[in-house]
Design a protein around this motif. Structure first.
Motif, PDB file in Angstrom:
ATOM      1  N   ALA A  74       0.834  -1.209   0.000  1.00 27.66           N
ATOM      2  CA  ALA A  74       0.000   0.000   0.000  1.00 27.66           C
ATOM      3  C   ALA A  74       0.867   1.258   0.000  1.00 27.66           C
ATOM      4  O   ALA A  74       0.570   2.224  -0.713  1.00 27.66           O
ATOM      5  N   GLU A  75       1.951   1.243   0.770  1.00 27.31           N
ATOM      6  CA  GLU A  75       2.847   2.401   0.798  1.00 27.31           C
ATOM      7  C   GLU A  75       3.537   2.587  -0.553  1.00 27.31           C
ATOM      8  O   GLU A  75       3.706   3.716  -1.014  1.00 27.31           O
ATOM      9  N   ARG A  78       1.069   4.218  -2.782  1.00 24.64           N
ATOM     10  CA  ARG A  78       0.964   5.651  -2.460  1.00 24.64           C
ATOM     11  C   ARG A  78       2.105   6.435  -3.107  1.00 24.64           C
ATOM     12  O   ARG A  78       1.895   7.529  -3.626  1.00 24.64           O
ATOM     13  N   GLN A  79       3.302   5.870  -3.066  1.00 25.51           N
ATOM     14  CA  GLN A  79       4.456   6.533  -3.671  1.00 25.51           C
ATOM     15  C   GLN A  79       4.281   6.628  -5.194  1.00 25.51           C
ATOM     16  O   GLN A  79       4.607   7.662  -5.787  1.00 25.51           O
ATOM     17  N   ASP A  81       1.431   6.743  -6.774  1.00 27.27           N
ATOM     18  CA  ASP A  81       0.413   7.776  -6.995  1.00 27.27           C
ATOM     19  C   ASP A  81       1.003   9.176  -6.839  1.00 27.27           C
ATOM     20  O   ASP A  81       0.661  10.088  -7.596  1.00 27.27           O
ATOM     21  N   LYS A  82       1.905   9.362  -5.872  1.00 21.03           N
ATOM     22  CA  LYS A  82       2.558  10.675  -5.695  1.00 21.03           C
ATOM     23  C   LYS A  82       3.399  11.017  -6.916  1.00 21.03           C
ATOM     24  O   LYS A  82       3.356  12.153  -7.410  1.00 21.03           O
ATOM     25  N   GLY A 116      -3.652   1.153  -0.895  1.00 22.70           N
ATOM     26  CA  GLY A 116      -2.718   2.252  -1.122  1.00 22.70           C
ATOM     27  C   GLY A 116      -3.394   3.536  -1.516  1.00 22.70           C
ATOM     28  O   GLY A 116      -2.911   4.622  -1.222  1.00 22.70           O
ATOM     29  N   ARG A 117      -4.517   3.421  -2.155  1.00 21.13           N
ATOM     30  CA  ARG A 117      -5.232   4.617  -2.598  1.00 21.13           C
ATOM     31  C   ARG A 117      -6.182   5.164  -1.541  1.00 21.13           C
ATOM     32  O   ARG A 117      -6.660   6.278  -1.666  1.00 21.13           O
ATOM     33  N   SER A 118      -6.479   4.382  -0.525  1.00 21.11           N
ATOM     34  CA  SER A 118      -7.319   4.897   0.549  1.00 21.11           C
ATOM     35  C   SER A 118      -6.432   5.606   1.562  1.00 21.11           C
ATOM     36  O   SER A 118      -5.225   5.409   1.582  1.00 21.11           O
ATOM     37  N   SER A 119      -7.042   6.421   2.378  1.00 18.00           N
ATOM     38  CA  SER A 119      -6.284   7.167   3.374  1.00 18.00           C
ATOM     39  C   SER A 119      -5.716   6.214   4.417  1.00 18.00           C
ATOM     40  O   SER A 119      -6.387   5.273   4.815  1.00 18.00           O
ATOM     41  N   PRO A 120      -4.507   6.499   4.881  1.00 19.75           N
ATOM     42  CA  PRO A 120      -3.961   5.680   5.957  1.00 19.75           C
ATOM     43  C   PRO A 120      -4.868   5.728   7.178  1.00 19.75           C
ATOM     44  O   PRO A 120      -5.525   6.735   7.430  1.00 19.75           O
ATOM     45  N   GLY A 131     -10.939   8.390  -1.051  1.00 17.41           N
ATOM     46  CA  GLY A 131      -9.761   7.750  -1.624  1.00 17.41           C
ATOM     47  C   GLY A 131     -10.148   6.812  -2.733  1.00 17.41           C
ATOM     48  O   GLY A 131     -10.257   7.178  -3.893  1.00 17.41           O
TER      49      GLY A 131
END
Length: 171
Positions: A74-75, A78-79, A81-82, A116-120, A131
């Motif tokens: 998931a992390e 997120r990276q 997606d950033k 990964g796309r949802s909020s932590p 998300g």
């Protein structure tokens, strides 16, 4: 404006692209991924997957912590997606198109991308569908949560005003 959706004719092509991006991001971020962890990105109970995925899954369940693995992937998502947000354009479109194409089936990778796309956990927005919009892989537009809250408050104020006016008219 043409879209890159046509670049993924099969779920397999989409899955291989997404796995490639996740593995590349892991290498870039120096996040170790074992061979079993890499292979688990291909896991599905239906559709195309690696030939020995059931043995890989058994080894994974025996030797790995599922929650840690899901957080790690998931992390990485997120990276990605950033990076996509910064570069935009074709990278973002291709990533999203691969997710949409993979959404035609039932794949563990979609769960990992959704995480990964949802909020932590622990953030207020986890209670709002901002998300991963109900598991579709589509991200709601920025500011959508604020609009949702404003509309809810406006409706509450309207209802309160209606009750007050009705009470005043009955007098």
């Amino acid at each position: 404006m043409p879209t890159t959706t046509a670049s993924f004719q099969t779920e397999r092509q989409a899955k291989e692209y997404l796995v490639e991006r996740i593995v590349a991001e892991a290498e870039c971020e120096q996040v170790p991924l074992s061979e079993v962890e890499r292979k688990m990105l291909y896991f599905t109970e239906s559709g195309w997957t690696l030939p020995n995925i059931l043995e890989v899954n058994a080894e994974f369940e025996r030797d790995y912590d599922n929650d840690e693995y899901e957080q790690k992937i998931a992390e990485l998502v997120r990276q990605i997606d950033k990076h996509n947000e910064i570069t935009g354009g074709d990278d973002q479109a291709k990533w999203d198109d691969a997710i949409v194409k993979l959404g035609e089936g039932d794949h563990y990778l979609l769960v990992l991308v959704g995480l990964g796309r949802s909020s932590p956990a622990g953030q207020f927005s986890k209670w709002l569908p901002t998300g991963n919009f109900y598991g579709t892989g589509k991200v709601r537009p920025p500011g959508d949560a604020l609009r949702l809250i404003v509309v809810a408050l406006a409706l509450a104020a309207f209802m309160f005003a209606a009750v007050v006016i009705e009470a005043w008219l009955k007098k």
